[in-house]
Design a protein around this motif. Sequence first.
Motif, PDB file in Angstrom:
ATOM      1  N   GLY A  26      40.264  40.863  31.666  1.00 24.45           N
ATOM      2  CA  GLY A  26      40.770  39.545  31.311  1.00 24.45           C
ATOM      3  C   GLY A  26      40.604  38.521  32.409  1.00 24.45           C
ATOM      4  N   ALA A 145      46.950  36.643  24.740  1.00 25.29           N
ATOM      5  CA  ALA A 145      47.041  36.803  26.198  1.00 25.29           C
ATOM      6  C   ALA A 145      48.462  37.019  26.705  1.00 25.29           C
ATOM      7  CB  ALA A 145      46.400  35.608  26.898  1.00 25.29           C
ATOM      8  N   VAL A 149      49.211  40.414  28.866  1.00 20.86           N
ATOM      9  CA  VAL A 149      49.551  40.308  30.284  1.00 20.86           C
ATOM     10  C   VAL A 149      50.934  40.899  30.544  1.00 20.86           C
ATOM     11  CG1 VAL A 149      50.085  38.674  32.134  1.00 20.86           C
ATOM     12  CG2 VAL A 149      48.025  38.364  30.735  1.00 20.86           C
ATOM     13  N   LEU A 153      52.122  44.054  33.664  1.00 22.17           N
ATOM     14  CA  LEU A 153      52.826  43.731  34.900  1.00 22.17           C
ATOM     15  C   LEU A 153      53.883  44.774  35.255  1.00 22.17           C
ATOM     16  CD1 LEU A 153      53.403  39.894  34.403  1.00 22.17           C
ATOM     17  CD2 LEU A 153      51.560  41.026  35.669  1.00 22.17           C
ATOM     18  N   ALA A 162      51.869  35.960  36.125  1.00 21.38           N
ATOM     19  CA  ALA A 162      51.688  35.910  34.674  1.00 21.38           C
ATOM     20  C   ALA A 162      50.967  34.634  34.224  1.00 21.38           C
ATOM     21  CB  ALA A 162      53.034  36.059  33.965  1.00 21.38           C
ATOM     22  N   ALA A 165      47.226  34.978  35.054  1.00 24.31           N
ATOM     23  CA  ALA A 165      46.533  35.980  34.249  1.00 24.31           C
ATOM     24  C   ALA A 165      46.390  35.529  32.796  1.00 24.31           C
ATOM     25  CB  ALA A 165      47.276  37.308  34.320  1.00 24.31           C
ATOM     26  N   ILE A 166      47.407  34.873  32.258  1.00 23.00           N
ATOM     27  CA  ILE A 166      47.335  34.382  30.878  1.00 23.00           C
ATOM     28  C   ILE A 166      46.261  33.315  30.742  1.00 23.00           C
ATOM     29  CG2 ILE A 166      48.601  33.060  29.139  1.00 23.00           C
ATOM     30  CD1 ILE A 166      51.147  34.566  30.128  1.00 23.00           C
ATOM     31  N   MET A 169      42.771  35.013  30.898  1.00 21.39           N
ATOM     32  CA  MET A 169      42.394  35.731  29.684  1.00 21.39           C
ATOM     33  C   MET A 169      42.112  34.766  28.545  1.00 21.39           C
ATOM     34  SD  MET A 169      44.292  38.904  27.779  1.00 21.39           S
ATOM     35  CE  MET A 169      43.448  39.708  26.398  1.00 21.39           C
ATOM     36  N   LEU A 237      47.918  44.425  37.817  1.00 21.64           N
ATOM     37  CA  LEU A 237      47.387  43.191  38.411  1.00 21.64           C
ATOM     38  C   LEU A 237      47.980  42.972  39.794  1.00 21.64           C
ATOM     39  CD1 LEU A 237      47.716  40.945  35.216  1.00 21.64           C
ATOM     40  CD2 LEU A 237      45.680  42.173  35.996  1.00 21.64           C
ATOM     41  N   GLU A 241      50.341  40.159  41.458  1.00 22.13           N
ATOM     42  CA  GLU A 241      51.766  40.479  41.458  1.00 22.13           C
ATOM     43  C   GLU A 241      52.359  40.592  42.856  1.00 22.13           C
ATOM     44  OE1 GLU A 241      52.826  43.728  38.654  1.00 22.13           O
ATOM     45  OE2 GLU A 241      50.667  43.804  38.283  1.00 22.13           O
TER      46      GLU A 241
END
Length: 260
Positions: A26, A145, A149, A153, A162, A165-166, A169, A237, A241
């Motif tokens: 992603g 997404a 996600v 996590l 988050a 990553a969202i 993706m 991730l 994170e």
Amino acid sequence: MTDISTPHWQEHGEGSRAVVLLHGLGGNAGLWTPTLPALDAYRALAWDMPGYGASPLVEPGFPALAAALGRMLDAAGVERADLVGHSIGGMVALEFALTAPERVRSLTLYASPPAFGGRGPDFRERFLASRLAPLEAGRSLADIAPDVVASLLGTEPDPAAAPAAIASMAAVPEAGYRAALSTLVTFDRRADLGRLAMPCLVMVGEEDPLAPFPVMHAMAGAIPEARLALIAYAGHLAHLERPHEFNAMLTGFLDRVEEG
């Protein structure tokens, strides 16, 4: 002149030693932003995997992805690199290290097992069906997404993890995502781990649901003299994170690898 099938990449830093960052399913080149400041002493190259970002699709399969990585290194004037691969990016890195070991100074496999699932074709088909079902139902990657996600996590992520990553993706082209999924389920290099002769680091999040510690621990044990780094409270991730811990472990390893 650069081949039109050469992947796109972003650069950071002006060091003479190249560190190549390969993102996950992603991701994209920009998802390495929290890692780049730690690599100021190096020349960091973060690619968009074929089918992602500005990179054209290639034929399915890890040999084609590894060949694309070779074209990118050629275009960038990099003869030998330190490879850092996350998830499917780690699989590409492992494929490249096994097929062109003379071009790999060191190998970091992060949240990236040596085989997909280790199970039969029925499991692969069910996995693909479950991942593709929302798309077949008309939902977009942006729609799915947040839930995807959240499932990746760990318990104490950085607040920026988050959203980053969202957004990443959500921006993945659907054709690239579908191609990556169909390629992912074909991977199995477990039998070849003992051939890796370059320095290797295996990184795993303590709470990673996709590349769990027992699997990553076994992989590290199968690679001659590999180092294993466990990142507490992190899921799949970890570089987003727990960026400070991730960066310290990665640069600590890279700094110990000889320049030669």
